[in-house]
Design a protein around this motif. Structure first.
Motif, short mmCIF file in Angstrom:
data_model
loop_
_atom_site.label_atom_id
_atom_site.label_comp_id
_atom_site.label_asym_id
_atom_site.label_seq_id
_atom_site.Cartn_x
_atom_site.Cartn_y
_atom_site.Cartn_z
N GLU A 1 0.84 -1.20 0.00
CA GLU A 1 0.00 0.00 0.00
C GLU A 1 0.87 1.25 0.00
OE1 GLU A 1 -2.04 -2.92 2.99
OE2 GLU A 1 -0.01 -2.20 2.54
N TRP B 1 -10.41 -3.21 0.96
CA TRP B 1 -9.71 -2.32 1.89
C TRP B 1 -10.35 -2.46 3.26
CZ3 TRP B 1 -5.32 0.36 0.89
CH2 TRP B 1 -4.97 0.60 -0.44
N ARG C 1 -9.63 -1.24 7.62
CA ARG C 1 -8.90 -0.28 8.44
C ARG C 1 -9.00 -0.66 9.91
NH1 ARG C 1 -12.81 5.04 7.56
NH2 ARG C 1 -14.60 4.29 8.78
N ARG D 1 -10.47 -4.26 13.61
CA ARG D 1 -10.36 -4.07 12.17
C ARG D 1 -11.75 -4.08 11.55
NH1 ARG D 1 -7.10 -8.67 9.23
NH2 ARG D 1 -8.72 -9.84 10.30
N VAL E 1 -13.94 -1.71 4.86
CA VAL E 1 -14.15 -0.37 4.31
C VAL E 1 -14.80 -0.44 2.93
CG1 VAL E 1 -13.07 1.78 3.56
CG2 VAL E 1 -12.21 0.59 5.60
N ASP F 1 -12.01 8.86 10.27
CA ASP F 1 -11.37 8.01 9.26
C ASP F 1 -9.92 7.70 9.60
OD1 ASP F 1 -13.16 9.92 6.82
OD2 ASP F 1 -13.66 7.90 7.53
N TYR G 1 -4.79 1.68 7.13
CA TYR G 1 -5.59 1.10 6.06
C TYR G 1 -4.81 -0.06 5.43
CZ TYR G 1 -9.07 4.75 6.32
OH TYR G 1 -10.09 5.58 6.75
N TYR G 2 -5.51 -1.18 5.29
CA TYR G 2 -4.91 -2.39 4.75
C TYR G 2 -5.61 -2.80 3.46
CZ TYR G 2 -3.04 -2.88 9.49
OH TYR G 2 -2.40 -2.67 10.68
N CYS G 3 -4.80 -3.19 2.51
CA CYS G 3 -5.31 -3.77 1.28
C CYS G 3 -5.27 -5.29 1.43
CB CYS G 3 -4.39 -3.32 0.13
SG CYS G 3 -4.65 -4.14 -1.44
#
Length: 124
Positions: free
Chosen positions: A6, A36, A38, A45, A48, A90, A94-96
């Protein structure tokens, strides 16, 4: 094995925008649904947004609908998350993630590869 990296996180004022990118390398990175997630400080977790393998179908958690847009470029093996009208809520890492399904998935258990994450911080 698919590797996900990311980029695009950072510090932004409330109301601002950021665009996250997730580059996939390795076998078959572009053939599956992507998502995605977060994790905010002190919270679990959460899902998103997600996009199916073709890019024709998307899904969002309620709190980001109308503000975030997920897209993908399979020729570049890259998934994007355009984040507009950012709010302090927000703020998160953030994780893909890459699913092992073709269709949209919301459950983390349906994702088999994860990136290291990118920090997004929104100031008031």
């Amino acid at each position: 094995q698919v590797q996900l990296v990311e980029s695009g996180g950072g510090l932004v004022q409330a109301g601002g925008s950021l665009r996250l990118s997730c580059a996939a390398s390795g076998r078959a990175g572009s053939l599956y649904a992507m998502g995605w997630f977060r994790r905010a400080p002190g919270k679990e977790r959460e899902f998103v947004a997600a996009i199916d393998w073709s890019g024709s179908s998307t899904d969002y958690t309620e709190s980001v609908k109308g503000r975030f847009i997920i897209s993908r470029d399979n020729a570049k093996n890259t998934v994007y998350l355009q984040m507009n009208s950012l709010k302090t809520d927000d703020t998160a890492i953030y994780y893909c993630a890459r699913s092992n399904y073709l269709s949209i998935q919301q459950r983390p258990a349906n994702y088999v590869s994860w990136g290291q994450g990118t920090q997004v911080s929104v100031s008031s």
